[in-house]
Design a protein around this motif. Structure first.
Motif, PDB file in Angstrom:
ATOM      1  N   VAL A 171      -7.713 -28.423  53.420  1.00 26.98           N
ATOM      2  CA  VAL A 171      -8.072 -27.295  52.560  1.00 26.98           C
ATOM      3  C   VAL A 171      -6.781 -26.593  52.132  1.00 26.98           C
ATOM      4  CG1 VAL A 171      -9.253 -25.059  52.523  1.00 26.98           C
ATOM      5  CG2 VAL A 171     -10.220 -26.953  53.840  1.00 26.98           C
ATOM      6  N   TYR A 172      -6.680 -26.289  50.851  1.00 27.70           N
ATOM      7  CA  TYR A 172      -5.504 -25.554  50.366  1.00 27.70           C
ATOM      8  C   TYR A 172      -5.854 -24.070  50.245  1.00 27.70           C
ATOM      9  CZ  TYR A 172      -2.530 -23.283  46.929  1.00 27.70           C
ATOM     10  OH  TYR A 172      -1.744 -22.376  46.290  1.00 27.70           O
ATOM     11  N   ILE A 173      -5.033 -23.223  50.799  1.00 30.67           N
ATOM     12  CA  ILE A 173      -5.267 -21.778  50.664  1.00 30.67           C
ATOM     13  C   ILE A 173      -4.038 -21.098  50.069  1.00 30.67           C
ATOM     14  CG2 ILE A 173      -5.867 -19.617  51.828  1.00 30.67           C
ATOM     15  CD1 ILE A 173      -7.164 -21.618  53.987  1.00 30.67           C
ATOM     16  N   ASP A 174      -4.299 -20.412  48.942  1.00 27.74           N
ATOM     17  CA  ASP A 174      -3.258 -19.732  48.189  1.00 27.74           C
ATOM     18  C   ASP A 174      -3.232 -18.271  48.661  1.00 27.74           C
ATOM     19  OD1 ASP A 174      -1.810 -18.400  46.260  1.00 27.74           O
ATOM     20  OD2 ASP A 174      -2.952 -19.185  44.542  1.00 27.74           O
ATOM     21  N   SER A 175      -2.358 -17.964  49.619  1.00 20.88           N
ATOM     22  CA  SER A 175      -2.375 -16.606  50.171  1.00 20.88           C
ATOM     23  C   SER A 175      -1.905 -15.578  49.142  1.00 20.88           C
ATOM     24  CB  SER A 175      -1.519 -16.524  51.442  1.00 20.88           C
ATOM     25  OG  SER A 175      -0.153 -16.582  51.132  1.00 20.88           O
ATOM     26  N   GLY A 176      -1.027 -16.007  48.225  1.00 24.24           N
ATOM     27  CA  GLY A 176      -0.545 -15.085  47.187  1.00 24.24           C
ATOM     28  C   GLY A 176      -1.693 -14.598  46.307  1.00 24.24           C
ATOM     29  N   ALA A 177      -2.690 -15.483  46.089  1.00 22.85           N
ATOM     30  CA  ALA A 177      -3.835 -15.103  45.259  1.00 22.85           C
ATOM     31  C   ALA A 177      -4.567 -13.914  45.880  1.00 22.85           C
ATOM     32  CB  ALA A 177      -4.780 -16.284  45.091  1.00 22.85           C
ATOM     33  N   MET A 178      -4.556 -13.834  47.219  1.00 27.22           N
ATOM     34  CA  MET A 178      -5.242 -12.726  47.889  1.00 27.22           C
ATOM     35  C   MET A 178      -4.528 -11.397  47.585  1.00 27.22           C
ATOM     36  SD  MET A 178      -6.071 -14.600  51.512  1.00 27.22           S
ATOM     37  CE  MET A 178      -7.144 -13.341  52.156  1.00 27.22           C
ATOM     38  N   TYR A 179      -3.190 -11.416  47.650  1.00 24.84           N
ATOM     39  CA  TYR A 179      -2.451 -10.183  47.340  1.00 24.84           C
ATOM     40  C   TYR A 179      -2.610  -9.819  45.866  1.00 24.84           C
ATOM     41  CZ  TYR A 179      -0.603 -10.699  52.000  1.00 24.84           C
ATOM     42  OH  TYR A 179      -0.508 -10.805  53.369  1.00 24.84           O
ATOM     43  N   ARG A 180      -2.675 -10.843  45.029  1.00 17.09           N
ATOM     44  CA  ARG A 180      -2.874 -10.578  43.605  1.00 17.09           C
ATOM     45  C   ARG A 180      -4.265  -9.982  43.353  1.00 17.09           C
ATOM     46  NH1 ARG A 180       0.460 -13.417  39.732  1.00 17.09           N
ATOM     47  NH2 ARG A 180       2.202 -14.448  40.768  1.00 17.09           N
ATOM     48  N   ALA A 181      -5.282 -10.505  44.044  1.00 10.26           N
ATOM     49  CA  ALA A 181      -6.654  -9.998  43.852  1.00 10.26           C
ATOM     50  C   ALA A 181      -6.766  -8.549  44.339  1.00 10.26           C
ATOM     51  CB  ALA A 181      -7.649 -10.894  44.584  1.00 10.26           C
ATOM     52  N   ILE A 182      -6.104  -8.248  45.452  1.00 13.25           N
ATOM     53  CA  ILE A 182      -6.131  -6.871  45.974  1.00 13.25           C
ATOM     54  C   ILE A 182      -5.450  -5.935  44.963  1.00 13.25           C
ATOM     55  CG2 ILE A 182      -5.258  -5.356  47.821  1.00 13.25           C
ATOM     56  CD1 ILE A 182      -5.509  -7.890  49.710  1.00 13.25           C
ATOM     57  N   THR A 183      -4.351  -6.413  44.382  1.00 17.92           N
ATOM     58  CA  THR A 183      -3.641  -5.616  43.371  1.00 17.92           C
ATOM     59  C   THR A 183      -4.535  -5.367  42.161  1.00 17.92           C
ATOM     60  OG1 THR A 183      -1.579  -6.628  44.110  1.00 17.92           O
ATOM     61  CG2 THR A 183      -1.535  -5.541  41.962  1.00 17.92           C
ATOM     62  N   LEU A 184      -5.258  -6.405  41.755  1.00 13.55           N
ATOM     63  CA  LEU A 184      -6.176  -6.260  40.619  1.00 13.55           C
ATOM     64  C   LEU A 184      -7.218  -5.180  40.918  1.00 13.55           C
ATOM     65  CD1 LEU A 184      -7.329  -7.360  37.861  1.00 13.55           C
ATOM     66  CD2 LEU A 184      -8.710  -8.934  39.232  1.00 13.55           C
ATOM     67  N   TYR A 185      -7.770  -5.226  42.123  1.00  9.85           N
ATOM     68  CA  TYR A 185      -8.780  -4.231  42.510  1.00  9.85           C
ATOM     69  C   TYR A 185      -8.171  -2.823  42.480  1.00  9.85           C
ATOM     70  CZ  TYR A 185     -12.381  -1.778  45.141  1.00  9.85           C
ATOM     71  OH  TYR A 185     -13.349  -0.878  45.511  1.00  9.85           O
TER      72      TYR A 185
END
Ligand code: CDP
Length: 231
Positions: free
Chosen positions: A39-53
């Motif tokens: 499984v590939y997990i993009d941890s940067g996407a999580m910080y980006r999503a939090i920033t978007l919120y």
């Protein structure tokens, strides 16, 4: 002996890939995950999503109480999209995989990712996702903080000019108004903030193996990484 070898082959590991902004971490992580059935997990996407919120909801992220309340309202999932053949990030039920790549997010994400509460929130989820092993996760602190005992740690680098060029091409496709200078400024700013923050700064773990992919093709970098996995 045969049984022993079979058992080794089935032994799933955790692979961490850390490094500077836009140096091909996610490309290698996706290649490896595909090749190994991980499984590939993009941890940067999580910080980006939090920033978007935070941006959408006008969260004052200098206010800890406000950050904590906001985090309570954030639910992040990854969902496989058969069309793109990739796992994509879902923020509170909405697929935000594409919006989070905007420059508006890239300009603020390193400030948000430096917040202690934000990191604890994201790291706890990342550790949970790795419980069953068989994951490739890329980011900035995966080998140092998220999975300090990972079996294979890779640290990626590439020349800044090459990194800027690659990211510019990616972003230009979606936004032809973007300039090379804007991309360069953003990558340099993020690298600086990410490597100088107090909590889990970007650094190479002592036991990480460095891959400089400035002059490597995608096939070459995958071969190097697969050789490391087999070792
Ligand atoms: O793809 P790119 O290298 O540009 O960045 P990303 O992986 O999407 O990460 C975006 C930002 O999230 C980084 O610049 C860091 O500020 C933050 N990040 C982090 O702090 N820790 C991680 N494990 C992953 C990303």
């Amino acid at each position: 002996m045969q049984h022993f070898c079979a058992a080794m082959e089935n032994k799933k590991i955790i692979i961490t890939i850390d490094g500077w902004s836009s140096c091909g971490k996610s490309t290698l992580a996706k290649q490896l995950a595909k090749e190994l059935g991980y499984v590939y997990i993009d941890s940067g996407a999580m910080y980006r999503a939090i920033t978007l919120y935070f941006l959408r909801n006008h969260i004052d992220w200098t206010d800890t109480a406000e950050v904590n309340t906001a985090l309570e309202n954030i639910h992040i999932d990854f969902e496989y999209n058969p069309k793109s053949q990739q796992s994509e990030i879902i923020l509170n039920g909405e697929n935000v995989e594409y919006v989070i790549r905007d420059l508006v997010i890239a300009e603020k994400v390193s400030d948000v990712a430096a917040i202690k509460e934000v990191r604890s929130f994201a790291v706890a989820q990342q550790q949970k996702m790795g419980e069953k092993k068989g994951v490739v996760m890329d980011g900035r602190d995966i080998g140092t903080t998220v999975f300090p005992t990972a079996e294979l740690k890779i640290f990626m680098t590439a020349d800044i000019a090459v990194r800027v060029e690659r990211r510019f091409k990616e972003m230009y496709e979606k936004n032809p108004n973007i300039t090379l200078e804007e991309v360069k400024t953003n990558l340099e700013m993020r690298d600086y903030i990410d490597s100088h923050r107090e909590v889990s700064p970007l650094r190479k773990a002592d036991d990480a193996i460095e891959i400089d992919n400035t002059h490597l093709t995608m096939e070459e970098q995958l071969k190097i990484a697969l050789d490391l996995v087999n070792k």
